[in-house]
Structures are given as structure tokens and as C-alpha cells.
Design a protein around this motif. Sequence first.
Motif, PDB file in Angstrom:
ATOM      1  N   GLU A  25       0.835  -1.205   0.000  1.00  0.00           N
ATOM      2  CA  GLU A  25       0.000   0.000   0.000  1.00  0.00           C
ATOM      3  C   GLU A  25       0.870   1.256   0.000  1.00  0.00           C
ATOM      4  O   GLU A  25       0.576   2.224  -0.718  1.00  0.00           O
ATOM      5  CB  GLU A  25      -0.920  -0.014   1.217  1.00  0.00           C
ATOM      6  N   ARG A  29       1.508   4.453  -2.873  1.00  0.00           N
ATOM      7  CA  ARG A  29       1.430   5.878  -2.535  1.00  0.00           C
ATOM      8  C   ARG A  29       2.749   6.611  -2.789  1.00  0.00           C
ATOM      9  O   ARG A  29       2.887   7.773  -2.418  1.00  0.00           O
ATOM     10  CB  ARG A  29       1.012   6.032  -1.067  1.00  0.00           C
ATOM     11  N   ALA A 342      -4.733  -0.045   4.109  1.00  0.00           N
ATOM     12  CA  ALA A 342      -4.872   1.358   3.685  1.00  0.00           C
ATOM     13  C   ALA A 342      -4.955   2.286   4.887  1.00  0.00           C
ATOM     14  O   ALA A 342      -4.394   3.389   4.880  1.00  0.00           O
ATOM     15  CB  ALA A 342      -6.116   1.511   2.805  1.00  0.00           C
ATOM     16  N   ARG A 343      -5.659   1.862   5.947  1.00  0.00           N
ATOM     17  CA  ARG A 343      -5.757   2.713   7.138  1.00  0.00           C
ATOM     18  C   ARG A 343      -4.395   2.889   7.805  1.00  0.00           C
ATOM     19  O   ARG A 343      -4.040   4.000   8.229  1.00  0.00           O
ATOM     20  CB  ARG A 343      -6.772   2.117   8.122  1.00  0.00           C
ATOM     21  N   GLY A 346      -2.243   5.081   5.715  1.00  0.00           N
ATOM     22  CA  GLY A 346      -2.694   6.456   5.879  1.00  0.00           C
ATOM     23  C   GLY A 346      -2.139   7.095   7.145  1.00  0.00           C
ATOM     24  O   GLY A 346      -1.762   8.276   7.150  1.00  0.00           O
ATOM     25  N   GLU A 349       1.417   7.974   6.434  1.00  0.00           N
ATOM     26  CA  GLU A 349       1.491   9.143   5.554  1.00  0.00           C
ATOM     27  C   GLU A 349       1.191  10.435   6.313  1.00  0.00           C
ATOM     28  O   GLU A 349       1.903  11.444   6.171  1.00  0.00           O
ATOM     29  CB  GLU A 349       0.517   8.957   4.393  1.00  0.00           C
ATOM     30  N   ARG A 350       0.163  10.406   7.150  1.00  0.00           N
ATOM     31  CA  ARG A 350      -0.172  11.609   7.921  1.00  0.00           C
ATOM     32  C   ARG A 350       0.937  11.960   8.904  1.00  0.00           C
ATOM     33  O   ARG A 350       1.243  13.137   9.112  1.00  0.00           O
ATOM     34  CB  ARG A 350      -1.496  11.396   8.670  1.00  0.00           C
TER      35      ARG A 350
END
Length: 367
Positions: A25, A29, A342-343, A346, A349-350
Motif C-alpha cells: 500500500e 502511494r 490502507a488505514r 494512511g 502518511e499523515r
Amino acid sequence: MTRTVVMATGGTGGHIYPAVAVARELELRGYRTAFIGQKMGLEARLVPAEGLPFFGVRAGKWHRGRPDPRQAAQAALGLRDAVTLLRRLRPALVLGFGGFASFPALAAARVLGVPYALHEQNVLPGMVTRWFARGARFVAAAAVEVNAQLPVTAEVVGLPVREQRIAKRDARRQLGLPEQGTVTFVMGGSQGSAVLNRAVPEAFAALSETAPDLYVLHSSGPAHLEGMRAHTAGRPRYRVDAFLESVLAWSAADLGITRGGNGTLAEAAFHGVPLLMVPLPSAAENHQLHNARAVEAAGAGTVVEQTEIGLLAGMWGELLDPDVRAAMRARARSRSPEGAAARLAGLVERTLRAAEPGERNTVQETL
């Protein structure tokens, strides 16, 4: 500049495969990923087989009841190995997935001032997660029950799995199984389970006459294959393989007989397969029993403790009732970890976007 996320993982498939799912994942990204785990561990074979970069270090396994100074020495040498690797890879973040094989890279990150984060797969958090939780940029978890055991609050994201399904008819055709009939998938972990390898064929023998449409797919582990095939010879409805591709097997299955590793339990939930679970009693802090009890409490499975393995045939027989299985299947699907990779990506990434520019891809030369 492409940023690198190092995945610190290894030991068992339950630690490795979630890390692989998240790495996929993250690469989608735009991130680069690399894995650090134990030399000669299972991860040294599985990660390169997925086409992902792997770097092996020494690692020591800590047994609380039987501490071994030699293992502590291996962990210290692994820390030195991991420090060298992190200086070379210059990651933006180290993401640890628990287990002794993740310790060297996480310890090196702490020593060097590299940001790190954690994901805990089990209901009862492991020692590595507890040791490193306070300094982590975030702690993610597969289950909310983890928060009762940690000094920080974990964000519940689920357990990342391979999010792929095959139509049952197609899966059974590929495995040479009939479209009709009840298929039970037996999986005792990455290396198989001697207890399940002995008990399940015996239970099948007790059920086979009254359940003529019962078929078994049994992943024995490579070390047990020949013995298992000899043990089940003459039973055409009982198929034994050293290893079964999990997406294919779960897609074909109506029911599973497993241990209590959370990776296996999450895969079953993703595929909506009810379970009979025989937790490994020697698992660290009996975490498999805690995992299995959570599934049972949700109505998606039944626990058979190893000391009561003689009850397996009777409990298996109860789950052959289609109505019972249908209710459990619905509850299993309600626990599906779909979207967990994905969570978690994420969250990574954040966290990296929120980091100060000076923190990115820096390693403090403190050694």
C-alpha cells in the motif's frame, strides 16, 4: 525525494504478512520500503519471494521464564547490525510489527533518533510493543482490547491482510474439489501443528461416515508432510499439502480449524469463514487464547483448548449444521479487517506529512 519506510518484522507469518500488505500500500502511494528482520528467519524467505527488499540482522528471542544470556547477546549484536543498516537506508520512519525479530531495528531507531511507529496484531500486546510504545509516533492495533494493556492509546485499524478473494466455485476447481460439499481448511501456522496434524485426521475418521459430504484441506507444514500423507492414505476426501496458498484455500473453505494466531484469524474473518480454534498454549503470555476468545465472544468461532482436544470431533460435527455456520459466517464477516492496510498506510502518511522538515531522512550520528 522518495522517502523510505523500514518495516521491522519477522518470526512468524502473523508478523510478516501484515507488513507485506502495508508495504504494498505504501509503494502504491509513492514510498520506498525495505524490511529488516532476522537472518535465516522465515522472513528471509517470504519477503524476497514477494519481490520486496530484505536485510537480515542477528536477533535474540527472549523467553521470560527461561532467560538465556546468549539470546541477549544476539539481540545486542542485532542492534549493531541494524544501526549500520539504518545509517545506510536513512528511513523517514521505522514501522515495527512486534515479535523478537522487530527488536533490533526498533532499538536502532531509538538509539539513532529515527522516528518509529508500531502495529500490534494481538489482543494482548507483546513485550516489544510494550517496551517501545511510549516513544512511538503512533501505535496502531488490530483490536481495541489492546488499549487496556498499553501506556498509550492505540488507534484501531484492524490487521492488514491480502485483500483478494476468489469465487468459491473457481477456487474449488483449482484445488480439485467438488463444487458441493462442506470444505474444512486446517491450518496450524507457517510450520504446521503437530497437535492438529494428529487430532484432525482422528476427528475426521469419527465423522466421515455420518458426514459423507465433508472434505478437508490440510496444510501440514513441510516437516510433517510425508507422515501426514501416510496417516491419511485411503481417505480420498482428505487432502494434505505442505503449504496451501491462503487466498485460494480460504476462498474454497466453509469452515476452518486453526490455532489462534491473529493473522490466521483475520484472514478467516476477511473471507467470512467460521472457525474452530485450538490455541497454542505455549504462545507468549498465552496470547493465542486471548485472540481466540475474542473471536468466540463475537460469535464467529468456537475455542477448543488443547487440553480438551478429544472434544474436537463433537464440536466440529456441530458446525457442520448449515444454519449454525450461516450465523457464524455473518459474524465473521462483521469482523473483517478489510481496508486495514490502507488505514495503517494512511497513518504513516499523515505522520510523515506532519513531521518537521528537519526530521525527514535524518540519522543522528550518536554511536
